[in-house]
Motif scaffolding. Sequence first.
Motif: not given
Length: 478
Positions: A89-97, A99-101, A124-133
Amino acid sequence: MKTLRKNIFMKLNMAQYQLYSSVNEPVTVTRCPIDCLIPEYGPEAPQPSHNQNSAFPFTIDYSYFINDISSKRQPSQLREITRVLEKLPPNCIKFGVGVPNVLTFPFKKISVEIITGENITLQGQELSDALQYLPSVGYRPLIKILEEIQDRFHGPQYWNKRSIIMTSGAQEGLSKAVDMCMRCNDSVIMPDPVYTGAVDLFRPYDAEIIPIVQDSCGMVVEEIAKVLAERKRKMMPIPKMIYVNPTASNPAGTTLPTHRKREIYRLACEYNMLILEDDPYYYLHFEKENPVSFLSMDTEGRVLRFDSFSKIMSSGLRVGFVTGPITLLHRMELHMQTSSMHTSSLSQVLLYKLLSHWGKDGLISHFMHVKNFYKQKLEYMMCAINKHLQGLAEWYEPNGGMFLWLKIIGLNDAKKLVTDRCLHKLIILAPGYALSANAENPSPYIRISYSIASPEEVDRGILLLAEAIREELLENIC
């Protein structure tokens, strides 16, 4: 006959059988004795569920095709984290990745105006997906759409046995497949002439290129059968792969008919070979019915199909994809994890938004638009060819794609004509020797691309080519 035809197997030694086509009528082909099984599809057959058990159990030992280096590749543990993230789920705490913010990226919104005047916007989320690994396999929402496209054009694929991996154009997919399979001095069957980007992938392995002559319908199957039988008789190594560019091929412009594909697939089954179906011009054919693909025939898991959006959307997007057996695609994914990591996120998400916006009907409409564009381009070219090159060259009219293959009458080698005389007249052509399976041999052929030039440029360019040919022939006589 309203039966579940997707679950029916037919021996291909019957008088006639039907293969899948994306049009609403089955494609009927004539008898040819074959001992491998091919599914029968009909327009009334219901589509399979994606979690349905496969009717086509792949029993091939893929270790035979995977070389020593590829077999040593292990999953990147950090890259595998991206697979886990997709399912959380999107609310998980991502200590293990690592990747840049995305909050540090200087993009608030990306908007693209398409040719209809409408806007495709990423935010929104689609932009985040498009800019992230992304995971190395690609953007899952896009892959889901591509699965539906493959089901529509190539028959139900039973995605618990096959999968899709996104690549930076079809070329990266080909490269990863070759690097996965080839060992030094292995042999490979290829058409002649051939796409040089494919030949260049095999050369570092000192591969034995087995060229197969083409006629107006592509590779001559009898020559393939002859080569394989001869190698078997002499106890020579059998090629592990056949490379094919089946639709409106580059450079010859040929399209393999269904009965030849069927026989090639039979030979692949008989001699335990993979088929590399490199088909970037599939949607640029000019026939009424879409070609029947090798993928639609593949009941044994022998086909790796390479598709590309370069010719139908944008070459600069660098988006292609490979469809094939999960075992092989997972191995290719391991290669990508240590090289490109994944295809451009921005390109994938943008393409997903466009395909979602269009829907199936919009996509088909776009295909038709692009097809008609190039068909008109070909008409301009053929008019000029018939007008200016009668008696100077031989050709056959392609039924799709972007290329025309010409043989210059009276010249053993067109190299000087193309690289010297035509260049001085500011005509850019591709010499045939550079597109041969063996570039050392002289070639009387040239390749003409009709994709860019205007009608006026086409007529003037072919007129200048005719002048150059006459000058070259005259000089040879003297």
